[in-house]
Design a protein around this motif. Structure first.
Motif, short mmCIF file in Angstrom:
data_model
loop_
_atom_site.label_atom_id
_atom_site.label_comp_id
_atom_site.label_asym_id
_atom_site.label_seq_id
_atom_site.Cartn_x
_atom_site.Cartn_y
_atom_site.Cartn_z
N ASP A 334 40.63 2.97 -19.21
CA ASP A 334 40.48 2.64 -17.80
C ASP A 334 40.56 1.13 -17.57
O ASP A 334 40.29 0.33 -18.46
CB ASP A 334 39.12 3.12 -17.28
CG ASP A 334 38.93 4.63 -17.47
OD1 ASP A 334 39.94 5.31 -17.72
OD2 ASP A 334 37.78 5.10 -17.37
N ILE A 335 40.92 0.76 -16.34
CA ILE A 335 40.86 -0.64 -15.89
C ILE A 335 39.86 -0.70 -14.75
O ILE A 335 39.97 0.04 -13.76
CB ILE A 335 42.23 -1.16 -15.42
CG1 ILE A 335 43.24 -1.15 -16.57
CG2 ILE A 335 42.11 -2.58 -14.85
CD1 ILE A 335 44.65 -1.56 -16.16
N HIS A 336 38.87 -1.56 -14.90
CA HIS A 336 37.83 -1.66 -13.88
C HIS A 336 37.67 -3.13 -13.47
O HIS A 336 37.38 -3.99 -14.30
CB HIS A 336 36.50 -1.11 -14.41
CG HIS A 336 35.40 -1.17 -13.41
ND1 HIS A 336 35.48 -0.58 -12.18
CD2 HIS A 336 34.18 -1.79 -13.46
CE1 HIS A 336 34.36 -0.79 -11.50
NE2 HIS A 336 33.57 -1.54 -12.26
N ILE A 337 37.91 -3.40 -12.19
CA ILE A 337 37.75 -4.76 -11.65
C ILE A 337 36.60 -4.73 -10.66
O ILE A 337 36.60 -3.93 -9.71
CB ILE A 337 39.05 -5.23 -10.95
CG1 ILE A 337 40.22 -5.18 -11.94
CG2 ILE A 337 38.89 -6.64 -10.39
CD1 ILE A 337 41.57 -5.45 -11.30
N GLN A 338 35.61 -5.60 -10.88
CA GLN A 338 34.44 -5.58 -10.01
C GLN A 338 34.08 -6.99 -9.53
O GLN A 338 34.00 -7.93 -10.31
CB GLN A 338 33.23 -4.94 -10.71
CG GLN A 338 32.73 -5.68 -11.93
CD GLN A 338 31.51 -5.01 -12.55
OE1 GLN A 338 31.29 -3.81 -12.39
NE2 GLN A 338 30.71 -5.80 -13.27
N ASN A 356 37.58 -5.20 -5.90
CA ASN A 356 36.98 -4.09 -6.64
C ASN A 356 38.00 -2.95 -6.74
O ASN A 356 38.41 -2.39 -5.72
CB ASN A 356 35.72 -3.58 -5.92
CG ASN A 356 34.57 -4.57 -6.01
OD1 ASN A 356 33.84 -4.62 -7.00
ND2 ASN A 356 34.42 -5.39 -4.97
N THR A 358 39.12 0.46 -9.43
CA THR A 358 38.92 1.28 -10.64
C THR A 358 40.15 2.14 -10.83
O THR A 358 40.54 2.90 -9.94
CB THR A 358 37.67 2.16 -10.51
OG1 THR A 358 36.51 1.33 -10.38
CG2 THR A 358 37.50 3.03 -11.75
N LYS A 360 41.84 4.84 -13.49
CA LYS A 360 41.61 5.70 -14.65
C LYS A 360 42.80 5.66 -15.62
O LYS A 360 43.92 5.34 -15.23
CB LYS A 360 41.37 7.15 -14.20
CG LYS A 360 40.14 7.33 -13.33
CD LYS A 360 38.87 7.07 -14.11
CE LYS A 360 37.63 7.37 -13.27
NZ LYS A 360 36.39 7.06 -14.00
N LYS A 361 42.52 5.97 -16.87
CA LYS A 361 43.54 6.02 -17.90
C LYS A 361 44.69 6.93 -17.48
O LYS A 361 44.48 8.08 -17.06
CB LYS A 361 42.93 6.51 -19.21
CG LYS A 361 43.92 6.74 -20.33
CD LYS A 361 43.23 7.30 -21.56
CE LYS A 361 44.25 7.68 -22.63
NZ LYS A 361 43.61 8.25 -23.83
N ASP A 399 34.97 -6.13 -21.71
CA ASP A 399 35.21 -7.29 -20.86
C ASP A 399 36.50 -7.96 -21.31
O ASP A 399 36.72 -8.15 -22.52
CB ASP A 399 34.04 -8.28 -20.99
CG ASP A 399 34.12 -9.41 -19.98
OD1 ASP A 399 35.23 -9.95 -19.78
OD2 ASP A 399 33.09 -9.78 -19.39
N THR A 523 48.66 3.73 -18.34
CA THR A 523 48.17 3.10 -17.13
C THR A 523 49.23 2.12 -16.64
O THR A 523 49.76 1.33 -17.41
CB THR A 523 46.85 2.35 -17.40
OG1 THR A 523 45.94 3.25 -18.02
CG2 THR A 523 46.25 1.83 -16.13
#
Length: 581
Positions: A334-338, A356, A358, A360-361, A399, A523
């Motif tokens: 997954d890629i998650h940007i917050q 923000n 998210t 998913k793979k 990270d 992805t």
């Protein structure tokens, strides 16, 4: 002194080679002091009437053997000293290139290409000269001065002291002029860098110059820079031109003293004619080391000035480095940007604000927005072309700052907005990131990006050389070759940064159909200003002034009444107008 110590440290790697070279240099310095003595003895023998054919023949053989040994020794020290300076130049050029490769984009944003080219050519040559001819002159000036002075004193102390009166002024003048030469040489290097940069920029932008009929204007600008380079060099040459005649004049006063005093000594039998001739030859040998002080100072000053410029670059630290990393082998996740907010160095206004996302793979993210909305900035951060704060971007649960740079960039296939191609064959451009040259994979990736048919139309097919920056290809062809380059890499994450802007709508559809097969299990991120490129994405975000103003699927956004719907309706209208035309 700091730069001098660093220069010595750089050369110390080859100290054994320098030792051999300097050993033979010293040997020859001592041997070349013998011929003046032989000539003196022969002259005295002739004057006394004791010389004969056998003595003359013996002296001729001695002299011949001495010069043969000197010729062989000079060959050895030239190979070892000049050759070693070339090895150091080779090492420094490699180190400089590798270091430049490691520096971050911000360095290249503030340093011109021409200046860096001047470092890798002009400045490195100056350093090599200091470590080659400079070493030789320094050794000669010390050893020959001491040994010659001792021999001259053994002939006649008073005549030696009188003859040496002008020579300290030679060293003094050399030192004074050396400082002036150093300052002016720095300006020469800077002027050369500016000229090189302008020429490089003109050649790179020659099509723009011709398109806007700016040849005369650019030629005028070049003339100004060329004149500045000429004037700066002439400023150096004037002091350089005064330096040597002045040195030679002061040194010649020693011979005037020798002629007057030494001639009187011979007349009154205080020294023999042979001693006078020997003394004259030794005095000539002594003048060169004194003059060499100026050469050495000038050469070392130039070398140190250039070494200082090179060290300034080598001391630059890359901003993007591995600080503390996790054991990450792939980015298959997954890629998650917050809460991502980013401001470019030197700017005050953030380019991205509170992002923000998210993903998913295996999903595809579409990013759309007007020019300058921050789309490409997001991609630059994803491959860490710029630093991002901790806990803002996560890939596969890690990270981004804890993922090794090599792993991060090897596993992301980026197709940038600017499709840069190298001046080599199409096959080599496509195969850029691969160690093995597999023609089947190259062909497969070319077909996937819909460039295969175009390539087969070229006379040399995949062996076609595309020219500098791919100048022989159209914008759409360059973009498709760039897409092939990313596909053949077979990365975990594919990123397409507005890379279909130069192709027509029909070709775009065909390419996207091919890409969907490739993106199915990985992805992907598609950045575009066209709705048609992102409409099938699992998630679409709309950026405006660095902020996400809308988020959802195509079917959700097209009826939202927001910016996405406005762009969509505008593009539909444009397509209808084109069809009617």
């Amino acid at each position: 002194m700091k730069n001098l110590k660093q220069l010595i440290k750089t050369a110390s790697k080859y100290r054994k080679k320098y030792f051999i070279g300097i050993f033979f240099l010293l040997l020859i310095d001592f041997i070349q002091l013998i011929p003046p003595r032989l000539l003196g003895y022969l002259t005295d023998s002739m004057q006394k009437g004791t010389a004969n054919r056998e003595l003359l023949l013996r002296y001729i053989i001695y002299t011949l053997l001495i010069y043969l040994v000197m010729a062989f020794g000079r060959y050895i020290w030239r190979v070892y000293i000049f050759g070693t300076s070339r090895l150091i130049e080779y090492d420094m050029r490699n180190n400089l290139f590798k270091h430049l490769q490691s520096l971050s984009l911000s360095f290249y944003n503030s340093n011109k290409t021409g200046d860096l080219m001047a470092l890798a050519t002009n400045d490195l040559n100056a350093v090599r000269a200091a470590l080659g001819p400079g070493i030789i002159m320094l050794t000669d000036s010390i050893v020959l001065s001491i040994t010659t002075l001792i021999i001259m004193l053994s002939i006649n102390v008073k005549l030696t002291l009188l003859s040496l009166i002008p020579l300290p002024f030679v060293a003094l003048i050399s030192t004074k002029f050396g400082r002036m030469i150093h300052r002016r040489f720095l300006k020469v290097q800077q002027a050369f860098s500016k000229l090189t940069d302008m020429v490089q920029e003109n050649f790179s932008g020659i099509r723009i110059i011709k398109s806007f009929v700016q040849e005369a204007k650019e030629a005028e600008k070049f003339t100004r820079e060329n004149m500045n380079n000429f004037n700066t060099n002439m400023h150096l040459i004037r002091i350089w031109g005064l330096f040597f005649p002045l040195i030679e004049f002061v040194a010649s006063l020693s011979f005037v003293i020798l002629l007057g005093v030494g001639g009187a000594y011979v007349i009154y039998n205080k020294i023999s004619l042979g001693d006078f001739i020997t003394f004259n030859m030794y005095l000539g040998s002594l003048v060169w080391p004194m003059m060499a002080v100026g050469w050495v100072i000038n050469m070392l000053q130039r070398g140190l000035a250039s070494f200082e410029r090179i060290q300034d670059v080598l001391n630059q630290k890359p901003e993007i480095v591995d600080r503390y990393v996790d054991d990450v082998k792939s980015l298959n996740g997954d890629i998650h940007i917050q809460n991502l907010t980013f401001t470019y160095p030197g700017n005050e206004t953030p380019s991205l604000k509170n992002i923000n996302i998210t993903l998913k793979k295996g999903q595809t993210l579409g990013i759309i927005g007007r020019t300058g909305s921050g789309k490409s900035t997001l991609v630059n951060l994803l491959v860490r072309l710029y630093n991002v704060k901790d806990n803002n971007i996560f890939i596969n649960g890690h990270d981004i700052n804890r993922i090794p740079l090599k792993v991060l960039r090897e596993n992301i296939g980026l197709v940038p907005q600017d499709a840069f191609l190298f001046s080599t064959t199409i096959a080599e451009n496509i195969n850029l990131a691969c160690e093995d040259f597999d023609m089947d994979r190259i062909i497969e990736s070319a077909k996937a990006s819909d460039i295969y048919d175009n390539i087969m139309d070229f006379s040399n097919k995949f062996e076609t050389v595309v020219g500098e920056r791919g100048v022989t290809l159209s914008g759409g062809q360059k973009q498709r070759v760039s897409i092939s380059r990313a596909i053949i890499k077979n990365p975990d994450i594919l990123v397409f940064d507005d890379c279909l802007s130069a192709v027509d709508a029909k070709t775009e559809v065909k390419i996207l159909d091919n890409l969907r097969k490739i993106m199915r299990d990985r992805t992907s991120i598609i950045i575009s200003h066209r709705i048609s490129a992102v409409k099938d994405a699992d998630l679409i975000v709309v950026l405006e002034n660095g902020e996400i103003v809308e988020k959802g699927t195509h079917s959700e956004l097209v009826t939202s009444g927001g910016l996405y719907q406005s762009i969509y309706e505008k593009q539909l209208l444009e397509e209808k107008i084109q069809e009617e035309v």
